[in-house]
Design a protein around this motif. Sequence first.
Motif, PDB file in Angstrom:
ATOM      1  N   ILE A 111      21.166   2.885  -2.891  1.00  0.00           N
ATOM      2  CA  ILE A 111      20.329   1.914  -3.614  1.00  0.00           C
ATOM      3  C   ILE A 111      19.185   2.642  -4.325  1.00  0.00           C
ATOM      4  CG2 ILE A 111      18.621   0.094  -3.168  1.00  0.00           C
ATOM      5  CD1 ILE A 111      20.631  -1.151  -1.309  1.00  0.00           C
ATOM      6  N   ALA A 112      18.902   2.205  -5.528  1.00  0.00           N
ATOM      7  CA  ALA A 112      17.788   2.801  -6.267  1.00  0.00           C
ATOM      8  C   ALA A 112      16.478   2.303  -5.670  1.00  0.00           C
ATOM      9  CB  ALA A 112      17.875   2.425  -7.740  1.00  0.00           C
ATOM     10  N   LEU A 113      15.625   3.214  -5.264  1.00  0.00           N
ATOM     11  CA  LEU A 113      14.331   2.831  -4.695  1.00  0.00           C
ATOM     12  C   LEU A 113      13.253   2.946  -5.768  1.00  0.00           C
ATOM     13  CD1 LEU A 113      14.114   4.443  -1.152  1.00  0.00           C
ATOM     14  CD2 LEU A 113      14.548   2.056  -1.763  1.00  0.00           C
ATOM     15  N   TYR A 114      12.475   1.881  -5.882  1.00  0.00           N
ATOM     16  CA  TYR A 114      11.387   1.846  -6.855  1.00  0.00           C
ATOM     17  C   TYR A 114      10.058   2.076  -6.133  1.00  0.00           C
ATOM     18  CZ  TYR A 114      14.045  -0.132 -10.819  1.00  0.00           C
ATOM     19  OH  TYR A 114      14.906  -0.347 -11.872  1.00  0.00           O
ATOM     20  N   GLY A 115       9.351   3.105  -6.541  1.00  0.00           N
ATOM     21  CA  GLY A 115       7.989   3.286  -6.062  1.00  0.00           C
ATOM     22  C   GLY A 115       7.051   2.680  -7.101  1.00  0.00           C
ATOM     23  N   LEU A 116       6.253   1.698  -6.681  1.00  0.00           N
ATOM     24  CA  LEU A 116       5.387   0.992  -7.646  1.00  0.00           C
ATOM     25  C   LEU A 116       3.978   1.561  -7.611  1.00  0.00           C
ATOM     26  CD1 LEU A 116       7.799  -0.922  -7.605  1.00  0.00           C
ATOM     27  CD2 LEU A 116       6.208  -2.844  -7.595  1.00  0.00           C
ATOM     28  N   ILE A 117       3.489   1.964  -8.758  1.00  0.00           N
ATOM     29  CA  ILE A 117       2.101   2.416  -8.809  1.00  0.00           C
ATOM     30  C   ILE A 117       1.295   1.451  -9.680  1.00  0.00           C
ATOM     31  CG2 ILE A 117       2.825   4.802  -8.460  1.00  0.00           C
ATOM     32  CD1 ILE A 117       2.273   5.406 -11.311  1.00  0.00           C
ATOM     33  N   THR A 118       0.025   1.301  -9.342  1.00  0.00           N
ATOM     34  CA  THR A 118      -0.824   0.393 -10.115  1.00  0.00           C
ATOM     35  C   THR A 118      -1.100   1.018 -11.477  1.00  0.00           C
ATOM     36  OG1 THR A 118      -1.850  -0.165  -8.013  1.00  0.00           O
ATOM     37  CG2 THR A 118      -2.921  -1.002  -9.994  1.00  0.00           C
ATOM     38  N   GLY A 119      -0.852   0.252 -12.514  1.00  0.00           N
ATOM     39  CA  GLY A 119      -1.053   0.770 -13.867  1.00  0.00           C
ATOM     40  C   GLY A 119      -2.509   1.153 -14.093  1.00  0.00           C
ATOM     41  N   PRO A 120      -2.765   2.084 -15.010  1.00  0.00           N
ATOM     42  CA  PRO A 120      -4.129   2.581 -15.196  1.00  0.00           C
ATOM     43  C   PRO A 120      -5.135   1.497 -15.587  1.00  0.00           C
ATOM     44  CG  PRO A 120      -2.602   3.499 -16.845  1.00  0.00           C
ATOM     45  CD  PRO A 120      -1.768   2.800 -15.812  1.00  0.00           C
ATOM     46  N   PHE A 121      -4.711   0.525 -16.397  1.00  0.00           N
ATOM     47  CA  PHE A 121      -5.666  -0.506 -16.835  1.00  0.00           C
ATOM     48  C   PHE A 121      -5.989  -1.462 -15.686  1.00  0.00           C
ATOM     49  CE2 PHE A 121      -6.944  -4.402 -19.099  1.00  0.00           C
ATOM     50  CZ  PHE A 121      -7.962  -3.881 -19.883  1.00  0.00           C
ATOM     51  N   THR A 122      -4.940  -1.871 -14.965  1.00  0.00           N
ATOM     52  CA  THR A 122      -5.145  -2.802 -13.855  1.00  0.00           C
ATOM     53  C   THR A 122      -5.971  -2.147 -12.744  1.00  0.00           C
ATOM     54  OG1 THR A 122      -3.108  -3.953 -14.396  1.00  0.00           O
ATOM     55  CG2 THR A 122      -3.930  -4.237 -12.150  1.00  0.00           C
ATOM     56  N   LEU A 123      -5.720  -0.869 -12.473  1.00  0.00           N
ATOM     57  CA  LEU A 123      -6.518  -0.185 -11.448  1.00  0.00           C
ATOM     58  C   LEU A 123      -7.981  -0.080 -11.896  1.00  0.00           C
ATOM     59  CD1 LEU A 123      -6.656   1.201  -8.732  1.00  0.00           C
ATOM     60  CD2 LEU A 123      -5.883   3.328  -9.813  1.00  0.00           C
ATOM     61  N   ALA A 124      -8.186   0.164 -13.192  1.00  0.00           N
ATOM     62  CA  ALA A 124      -9.558   0.224 -13.707  1.00  0.00           C
ATOM     63  C   ALA A 124     -10.257  -1.126 -13.521  1.00  0.00           C
ATOM     64  CB  ALA A 124      -9.551   0.613 -15.181  1.00  0.00           C
ATOM     65  N   MET A 125      -9.505  -2.206 -13.713  1.00  0.00           N
ATOM     66  CA  MET A 125     -10.077  -3.550 -13.543  1.00  0.00           C
ATOM     67  C   MET A 125     -10.424  -3.798 -12.072  1.00  0.00           C
ATOM     68  SD  MET A 125     -10.758  -6.142 -15.566  1.00  0.00           S
ATOM     69  CE  MET A 125      -9.666  -6.216 -16.940  1.00  0.00           C
ATOM     70  N   HIS A 126      -9.567  -3.320 -11.167  1.00  0.00           N
ATOM     71  CA  HIS A 126      -9.878  -3.430  -9.735  1.00  0.00           C
ATOM     72  C   HIS A 126     -11.198  -2.713  -9.442  1.00  0.00           C
ATOM     73  CE1 HIS A 126      -6.385  -5.445  -8.392  1.00  0.00           C
ATOM     74  NE2 HIS A 126      -5.542  -4.430  -8.293  1.00  0.00           N
TER      75      HIS A 126
END
Lengths: 546, 221
Positions: free
Chosen positions: A137-152
Amino acid sequence: MAKSNVMTGRERIRAAMALKPVDRIPWLPFVGCHGGALIGKKAGDYLRSADRMAAGAAEAVRRYRPDGLPVAFDLQIEAEALGCSLVWSDENPPAVSSHPLASGRAFSDLRIPAKDEGRIPVVLEASRMMRKAHPDIALYGLITGPFTLAMHLYGTDLFMKMLEDEKSVHDLLAFTRDVGLRMADYYTDAGCDVIAVVDPLTSQIGPDAFQKFVRNPASALFSHIRSSGRQGSFFVCGHAQQNITEMCACKPDNISIDENIPLDYVRDICLENRISFGGNLQLTVVLLLGSPDDARRNAVECLETGGETGFILAPGCDLPYATPPSNIEAIAVMLQDPYQLEIAKALKTGPKTRDLLDMSDYGQTGKVIVDIITLDSEACAPCQYMVESVRQVAPEFEGIVEWREHKIKHADSVQFMTSLMVKNIPTICIDGRIAFVSQIPPRERLIAAIRRRIYEKLQYKIRTRRGEILILGKNDAECDRAMPVLAQALRELGVEMPVTAVTDPGQILSYGVAVTPAVVMVHYKVKAEGNVPAAAIIKEWIKEIQ
Amino acid sequence: MEKLIEQLSICIESGKINRNSGYPPQLKGQDGADEIARQALESGIKPSGILEGCMAGMQRIGERFGRNEVFVPELLMAAKAMNTVMEHLKPYFQTGEVKRRGVFVVGTVAGDLHDIGKKLVAMVVEGNGWEVIDLGVDVSTEKFMETVGQKPGCAVGLSALLTTTMVNMEKTVKFIRDKYPQTKILVGGAPVTLNYANQIGADGYAPDPQGAVHLLDRLAS
């Protein structure tokens, strides 16, 4: 497409992302906190335990037969490691409740999280466990996008900062990019095949701002992911249509969107840029609140729009915790069973116009015909109850109502259903007209509907029936003697009807009459006008006069 | 006089807050909404005239937002510029010489801690001349009820970013409806749709802050 199910899920997703042929469309149910629901754990307990996430994934693999799965669908992992406070809930990923850069923390104090900070070790351990348990199975590692992380980190004032102090925003996004680069490496080392950059908040900005602030950091991420031998997917959600072209310019391998953006729009732009794309099953209305039928129908729409090149079928975003598994299973089963998929497609589009039956004369017999269109009353509960409701009511109209079940597993039933313009399963039609859709009618309403139809038919009968009276006699005199009686009867009824004298012996015999005078009543009934209906319909009429 | 009003509406539309503000670059070094509002009051322009000028600017930026020519950052800057003018007009609101368009009570529903979307709506609605009472996040039905009770005639905005908290939205709508049937309620948030809004008996759904402004104007008229 090649023969079905000869590729592994991992191969299928890899091929689709490279716009290469696949044996069938890859299927990527985003099981995030929903995995907790699958194993009876709260979201907060689930997303903080590698063992539980691995168990949830195993359950998702068993039930949903995915080609790919995310390790964790949680955009707060980096934020938490960077000092944002989180609030946990039972049925959702955590929410960020404080923005450190807006509450006094200096930007220069921020450090890229190490792999043992916050929950990073937990998701990496979960990745390794899933990799071992599900090599195909293809495993997806999800990282927070740069803009959304900046907003956090900064909060909503970031929007105004973009206009008032561009440099500080560039600096911040360079930092969040570096966090992303490191996270991509962590996930790659832990065995993930695809790194997904999830940046939903970019939906709030326009293409100019996207180009100015997001294009460089996002491009750097995708270039890095590619150089590590992995594929990169760009996830966005919300009304982000304006930015799809810009997202393509960042050169991801794939773009995944939700139902807020039309799939055909994304397909056209992505394929033009040689980028694969995925989405956009409706999360709330269909997957969470709809039925398995709704889910199948929505999936078929996506499949038909997505086409066969570069498309990955996926929900618009993280599956809601309480999504009924039966809705996701319905899609999984359909995708992997060509026969089921065919039925769903037939139901979605119906036979071509030329294959439709002419039903305009359907339901013109003396009886009232109740048709129940079902998947199969033995296999589908709503269908079963609908059939049952008709079965119970029919005896009330003994001899008048005739009912049949049409299981759309059979091609002729599909044709019949489409010809009657039925779009939902189950549906009750009375004399060819749709009467009850999806909902099982209460007994009284069903009885009332059938009664209404009986009255209609009575009225119609009176309107369309025309008659004639024949007087059969040896000669005109014999016929004339009978005339006053007939005239009186007609007059007393207030009916106008021709009375014809027949004196030809051959003709008299053809009525089976041996002794005159005799009276023959002739009923003419118009059954079809302007066309000759199908043999099946004419057969019903013949039965009636036999 | 008219020239000042015209300048003011341009400042609002382009998000020019004050002289020191570097945005937008083409107005760098010029007076902003703050200075022009003061000059306008000093030169005897009626507060209501000033408000009208500002609203014209807000309306133009709102229309451009609707045409996808500008986005949330520009809308927020306009709202921020507008709010500096509102500071100047505050005394006149208190005396009743100028009136706000109405009161808008907004919050994210119980169990939901997402503040970004709700905050954007609050800022833009306020910038469009409404008195906004922002109850924050994770707001209980009781809190909404209490505030609606204190502000007769207010409109209510409910935000939910989670499919699970949408349920609480339904509860809050029902309670407000039962006790204050005239109250206009609008809903929004990522999982929310117009269908859902109709289903739970809300008066409308807005997909973005400008949509909320339009809806409020329509519901209030």
